[in-house]
Design a protein around this motif. Structure first.
Motif, PDB file in Angstrom:
ATOM      1  N   PHE B  51       0.839  -1.209   0.000  1.00  0.00           N
ATOM      2  CA  PHE B  51       0.000   0.000   0.000  1.00  0.00           C
ATOM      3  C   PHE B  51       0.866   1.247   0.000  1.00  0.00           C
ATOM      4  CE2 PHE B  51      -2.588  -3.295   1.986  1.00  0.00           C
ATOM      5  CZ  PHE B  51      -3.795  -3.138   1.324  1.00  0.00           C
ATOM      6  N   GLU B  52       0.320   2.298  -0.634  1.00  0.00           N
ATOM      7  CA  GLU B  52       0.921   3.630  -0.521  1.00  0.00           C
ATOM      8  C   GLU B  52       0.174   4.374   0.584  1.00  0.00           C
ATOM      9  OE1 GLU B  52       3.549   4.855  -2.308  1.00  0.00           O
ATOM     10  OE2 GLU B  52       3.695   2.808  -3.113  1.00  0.00           O
ATOM     11  N   ALA B  53       0.867   5.302   1.236  1.00  0.00           N
ATOM     12  CA  ALA B  53       0.215   6.118   2.266  1.00  0.00           C
ATOM     13  C   ALA B  53      -1.040   6.755   1.679  1.00  0.00           C
ATOM     14  CB  ALA B  53       1.172   7.190   2.768  1.00  0.00           C
ATOM     15  N   GLY B  54      -2.166   6.647   2.398  1.00  0.00           N
ATOM     16  CA  GLY B  54      -3.428   7.212   1.926  1.00  0.00           C
ATOM     17  C   GLY B  54      -4.345   6.175   1.291  1.00  0.00           C
ATOM     18  N   ASP B  55      -3.805   4.990   0.978  1.00  0.00           N
ATOM     19  CA  ASP B  55      -4.634   3.930   0.388  1.00  0.00           C
ATOM     20  C   ASP B  55      -5.616   3.369   1.414  1.00  0.00           C
ATOM     21  OD1 ASP B  55      -3.293   4.130  -1.976  1.00  0.00           O
ATOM     22  OD2 ASP B  55      -2.158   2.242  -1.777  1.00  0.00           O
ATOM     23  N   THR B  56      -6.672   2.758   0.896  1.00  0.00           N
ATOM     24  CA  THR B  56      -7.619   2.054   1.768  1.00  0.00           C
ATOM     25  C   THR B  56      -7.021   0.705   2.167  1.00  0.00           C
ATOM     26  OG1 THR B  56      -9.463   3.084   0.644  1.00  0.00           O
ATOM     27  CG2 THR B  56      -9.960   1.155   1.966  1.00  0.00           C
ATOM     28  N   LEU B  57      -6.873   0.524   3.453  1.00  0.00           N
ATOM     29  CA  LEU B  57      -6.223  -0.669   3.982  1.00  0.00           C
ATOM     30  C   LEU B  57      -7.250  -1.749   4.301  1.00  0.00           C
ATOM     31  CD1 LEU B  57      -3.361  -1.494   5.017  1.00  0.00           C
ATOM     32  CD2 LEU B  57      -4.006  -0.545   7.225  1.00  0.00           C
ATOM     33  N   GLY B  58      -8.433  -1.324   4.630  1.00  0.00           N
ATOM     34  CA  GLY B  58      -9.473  -2.267   5.016  1.00  0.00           C
ATOM     35  C   GLY B  58     -10.743  -1.519   5.321  1.00  0.00           C
ATOM     36  N   VAL B  59     -11.707  -2.251   5.887  1.00  0.00           N
ATOM     37  CA  VAL B  59     -13.013  -1.662   6.182  1.00  0.00           C
ATOM     38  C   VAL B  59     -13.449  -2.122   7.571  1.00  0.00           C
ATOM     39  CG1 VAL B  59     -15.446  -1.555   5.470  1.00  0.00           C
ATOM     40  CG2 VAL B  59     -13.653  -1.709   3.734  1.00  0.00           C
ATOM     41  N   VAL B  60     -13.987  -1.211   8.356  1.00  0.00           N
ATOM     42  CA  VAL B  60     -14.681  -1.629   9.582  1.00  0.00           C
ATOM     43  C   VAL B  60     -16.142  -1.214   9.431  1.00  0.00           C
ATOM     44  CG1 VAL B  60     -12.762  -1.555  11.209  1.00  0.00           C
ATOM     45  CG2 VAL B  60     -14.096   0.495  10.813  1.00  0.00           C
ATOM     46  N   GLU B  61     -17.019  -2.089   9.886  1.00  0.00           N
ATOM     47  CA  GLU B  61     -18.434  -1.766   9.794  1.00  0.00           C
ATOM     48  C   GLU B  61     -19.065  -1.833  11.176  1.00  0.00           C
ATOM     49  OE1 GLU B  61     -20.744  -3.071   6.551  1.00  0.00           O
ATOM     50  OE2 GLU B  61     -19.016  -3.817   5.418  1.00  0.00           O
ATOM     51  N   SER B  62     -19.809  -0.785  11.489  1.00  0.00           N
ATOM     52  CA  SER B  62     -20.615  -0.793  12.703  1.00  0.00           C
ATOM     53  C   SER B  62     -22.008  -1.259  12.304  1.00  0.00           C
ATOM     54  CB  SER B  62     -20.658   0.609  13.300  1.00  0.00           C
ATOM     55  OG  SER B  62     -21.368   1.464  12.434  1.00  0.00           O
ATOM     56  N   VAL B  63     -22.913  -1.303  13.285  1.00  0.00           N
ATOM     57  CA  VAL B  63     -24.284  -1.691  12.953  1.00  0.00           C
ATOM     58  C   VAL B  63     -24.829  -0.762  11.863  1.00  0.00           C
ATOM     59  CG1 VAL B  63     -26.628  -1.965  13.836  1.00  0.00           C
ATOM     60  CG2 VAL B  63     -24.689  -2.601  15.275  1.00  0.00           C
ATOM     61  N   LYS B  64     -24.512   0.528  11.983  1.00  0.00           N
ATOM     62  CA  LYS B  64     -25.122   1.512  11.097  1.00  0.00           C
ATOM     63  C   LYS B  64     -24.429   1.687   9.746  1.00  0.00           C
ATOM     64  CE  LYS B  64     -28.176   3.962  11.925  1.00  0.00           C
ATOM     65  NZ  LYS B  64     -29.604   3.650  11.611  1.00  0.00           N
ATOM     66  N   ALA B  65     -23.096   1.546   9.684  1.00  0.00           N
ATOM     67  CA  ALA B  65     -22.420   1.964   8.448  1.00  0.00           C
ATOM     68  C   ALA B  65     -21.049   1.336   8.281  1.00  0.00           C
ATOM     69  CB  ALA B  65     -22.278   3.474   8.435  1.00  0.00           C
ATOM     70  N   ALA B  66     -20.559   1.387   7.038  1.00  0.00           N
ATOM     71  CA  ALA B  66     -19.214   0.908   6.713  1.00  0.00           C
ATOM     72  C   ALA B  66     -18.260   2.088   6.618  1.00  0.00           C
ATOM     73  CB  ALA B  66     -19.250   0.158   5.391  1.00  0.00           C
ATOM     74  N   SER B  67     -17.044   1.933   7.153  1.00  0.00           N
ATOM     75  CA  SER B  67     -16.041   2.999   7.069  1.00  0.00           C
ATOM     76  C   SER B  67     -14.711   2.431   6.600  1.00  0.00           C
ATOM     77  CB  SER B  67     -15.810   3.645   8.437  1.00  0.00           C
ATOM     78  OG  SER B  67     -17.020   4.040   9.003  1.00  0.00           O
ATOM     79  N   ASP B  68     -14.078   3.136   5.669  1.00  0.00           N
ATOM     80  CA  ASP B  68     -12.760   2.718   5.200  1.00  0.00           C
ATOM     81  C   ASP B  68     -11.708   3.026   6.259  1.00  0.00           C
ATOM     82  OD1 ASP B  68     -13.664   1.831   2.761  1.00  0.00           O
ATOM     83  OD2 ASP B  68     -13.363   3.759   1.760  1.00  0.00           O
ATOM     84  N   ILE B  69     -10.695   2.160   6.285  1.00  0.00           N
ATOM     85  CA  ILE B  69      -9.513   2.417   7.112  1.00  0.00           C
ATOM     86  C   ILE B  69      -8.379   2.749   6.148  1.00  0.00           C
ATOM     87  CG2 ILE B  69      -7.896   1.417   8.767  1.00  0.00           C
ATOM     88  CD1 ILE B  69     -10.787   1.679   9.738  1.00  0.00           C
ATOM     89  N   TYR B  70      -7.714   3.874   6.366  1.00  0.00           N
ATOM     90  CA  TYR B  70      -6.624   4.298   5.481  1.00  0.00           C
ATOM     91  C   TYR B  70      -5.299   4.049   6.161  1.00  0.00           C
ATOM     92  CZ  TYR B  70     -10.542   6.750   3.363  1.00  0.00           C
ATOM     93  OH  TYR B  70     -11.743   7.049   2.788  1.00  0.00           O
ATOM     94  N   THR B  71      -4.304   3.684   5.354  1.00  0.00           N
ATOM     95  CA  THR B  71      -2.978   3.568   5.939  1.00  0.00           C
ATOM     96  C   THR B  71      -2.272   4.915   5.825  1.00  0.00           C
ATOM     97  OG1 THR B  71      -0.817   2.556   5.844  1.00  0.00           O
ATOM     98  CG2 THR B  71      -2.038   2.606   3.773  1.00  0.00           C
ATOM     99  N   PRO B  72      -1.745   5.405   6.929  1.00  0.00           N
ATOM    100  CA  PRO B  72      -1.019   6.678   6.863  1.00  0.00           C
ATOM    101  C   PRO B  72       0.437   6.492   6.405  1.00  0.00           C
ATOM    102  CG  PRO B  72      -1.260   5.968   9.147  1.00  0.00           C
ATOM    103  CD  PRO B  72      -1.880   4.901   8.307  1.00  0.00           C
ATOM    104  N   LEU B  73       0.859   5.237   6.199  1.00  0.00           N
ATOM    105  CA  LEU B  73       2.240   4.932   5.838  1.00  0.00           C
ATOM    106  C   LEU B  73       2.260   3.956   4.666  1.00  0.00           C
ATOM    107  CD1 LEU B  73       3.476   4.212   9.482  1.00  0.00           C
ATOM    108  CD2 LEU B  73       3.865   6.335   8.194  1.00  0.00           C
ATOM    109  N   SER B  74       3.344   4.002   3.860  1.00  0.00           N
ATOM    110  CA  SER B  74       3.497   3.049   2.760  1.00  0.00           C
ATOM    111  C   SER B  74       4.218   1.800   3.248  1.00  0.00           C
ATOM    112  CB  SER B  74       4.321   3.677   1.625  1.00  0.00           C
ATOM    113  OG  SER B  74       3.739   4.898   1.221  1.00  0.00           O
ATOM    114  N   GLY B  75       3.863   0.672   2.643  1.00  0.00           N
ATOM    115  CA  GLY B  75       4.575  -0.539   3.047  1.00  0.00           C
ATOM    116  C   GLY B  75       3.857  -1.804   2.641  1.00  0.00           C
TER     117      GLY B  75
END
Lengths: 364, 129
Positions: B51-75
């Motif tokens: 991943f490059e810094a700023g890419d979507t690393l994964g997703v977490v979802e609560s009961v109500k909604a899905a949210s992207d997780i971004y990586t702040p670092l490349s690697g």
């Protein structure tokens, strides 16, 4: 949160540290301690909801019944004084304007409880279709609405009223006093559980709220927000206007054929609905259960072998069933139980199977 | 008030980073888990993904909604917390320890300097939350 309306219980929610969200033009509590906790409390004990955002319209005058019969699809002549009925209200083409609860107050007076987001539209529609000496008035400012829902609802409420609650049958109501406050007490709800809805004057709402919570504390009654209300109604497969119902969706598609009474006389939309019934609906509302990992959400496409056959109306993790489920409209050929479809989640078609509705049904 | 440990670094997208030599452990902050509410689903990348810094690393979802997780670092992803797939609620219960999400092998460790300190993240929350 500017320009949003607030219920009479706004300050109570703030004191309880509720998370507030916009819903239908109102600033409403979505959760207090957490959606899953509140959901389970309602299934196992009871939860208290502030649903004062709901609109109340009073339709009255000689001939009120005849006017209503033309305006909604269900048969209002079947409900005596003291009873309530659930009904869609549709346009000429059969599309759903709103779904509502109608209370027969007697003396040619009917209380229509409508969705907050549709209230003004409904009021205008009703005014445009009145006849004779029948009038309709917006009484939403005159009512606060609290819902106590769950298996312990009757037991808890009975401690603060001299009304005989067990005598109030499902979809019946009575006028009475609860915690010293005059209320319309209705055995209705939107959670799939037993429970009551209490309509009172807005100035009494806080007193009623505190009385129910204080009395219910020893039985584990908790305040519950709109988040839990949504997951509860979803498990019970009760439609939500804006998701399962809209002006583009007719009640037959939504599986609400039981609320469309073709033999009651003429009503707006009857012809269109009769044609749809004869020709068959374009889509059917089905329950889907994820086979692969993922949570369906509103609007996600539903496919069969890569071909789009429908869309998700509501999807969620279902706390009582511990499964990821969806309500979805699919073309009739794909609605049979056991059919394996794909729900497109973030670009990937993930397997889901058609399962029976409702997902959750309480033990009587 | 959200818990913000002093020994970690933070991003404006509410991820925390624990840097250990050329590697970084990434998760979401206490503020993030509290805002999301009950977390019921986590989608993590595969080990070996880069991943490059700023890419979507994964997703977490609560009961109500899905949210992207971004990586702040490349690697490159060298480890993922598989326990979260069966017990996503661990992120609510323990966001900084058992709720960790991935370990990255950093391709550009100098990016760590772009991250926020505890004090900077605290201030960011005050101004934006």
């Amino acid at each position: 949160m500017d320009n949003l309306k607030r219920t009479p219980l706004y300050n109570v929610h703030k004191e309880l540290n509720a998370k507030m969200v916009e819903f239908g033009g109102w600033e409403m509590p979505v959760q207090y301690e957490g959606i899953i906790k509140e959901h389970k409390a309602v299934r196992e004990r009871a939860g208290l909801f502030d649903v004062s955002h709901m609109g109340e319209l009073l339709l009255e005058g000689p001939g009120a019944l005849d006017v209503l019969q033309r305006l909604v699809t269900n048969d209002i002549s079947k409900i005596d004084i003291g009873r309530a009925v659930y009904t869609p209200m549709v346009k000429e083409d059969g599309g759903t304007l709103d779904d509502l609860l109608i209370y027969n107050l007697g003396a040619d007076r009917y209380l229509l409880v409508v969705n907050a987001s549709n209230k003004d539209k409904d009021l205008n529609w009703l005014k445009d279709h009145l006849s004779g000496k029948v009038n309709v008035a917006d009484k939403s400012e005159d009512y606060a609405l609290l819902a106590l829902q769950g298996p312990l609802a009757q037991q808890v409420l009975q401690k603060i009223t001299s009304l005989d609650l067990k005598a109030i049958k499902y979809y019946h109501f009575t006028m009475g006093v609860v915690a010293g406050i005059p209320c319309l007490v209705s055995r209705t709800g939107y959670t799939g559980e037993d429970g009551f809805e209490l309509y009172c004057h807005p100035e009494e709402a806080e007193k009623l709220w505190q009385a129910v919570l204080t009395t219910g504390k020893e039985d584990g009654v908790v305040p519950a927000g709109l988040g839990a209300r949504d997951t509860l109604r979803f498990e019970a497969c009760l439609p939500l206007y804006g998701n399962e119902l809209s002006e583009e969706i007719n009640p037959l598609m939504a599986g609400l054929g039981w609320t469309v009474k073709f033999n009651k006389g003429d009503f707006i939309g009857k012809e269109a609905l009769a044609e749809i019934k004869d020709a068959g609906v374009s889509h059917k509302l089905v329950g889907l259960k994820m086979v692969e990992r993922g949570i369906p959400r509103t609007g996600y496409p539903v496919e069969f072998n890569g071909q789009e056959v429908g869309w998700v109306t509501t999807g969620s993790y279902a706390p009582t069933l511990n499964a990821n489920l969806a309500l979805a409209y699919v073309k009739p050929g794909y609605a049979e139980e056991g059919t394996e479809l794909e729900i497109v989640i973030r670009g990937k078609g993930l397997k889901a199977a058609v399962v029976p509705k409702p997902f959750y049904k309480r033990q009587k | 008030m959200a818990n913000i440990p002093g020994e970690l670094k933070y991003s404006k997208e509410h991820e925390w980073v624990k840097v250990d030599g050329g590697r970084a452990v990434i998760g979401i902050t206490d503020y993030a888990q509290d805002s999301l509410g009950d977390i019921v689903f986590v989608e993590l990348p595969n080990v070996g993904d880069t991943f490059e810094a700023g890419d979507t690393l994964g997703v977490v979802e609560s009961v109500k909604a899905a949210s992207d997780i971004y990586t702040p670092l490349s690697g490159k992803v060298v480890e993922i917390n598989r326990e979260l797939e069966d017990s996503p609620e661990v992120i609510n219960e323990d966001p900084y320890e058992k709720g960790w999400m991935v370990v990255l092998e950093l391709s550009d460790p100098s990016q760590v300097e772009n991250l926020l300190s505890k004090e900077e993240y605290e201030q960011f929350l005050e101004e934006n939350a």
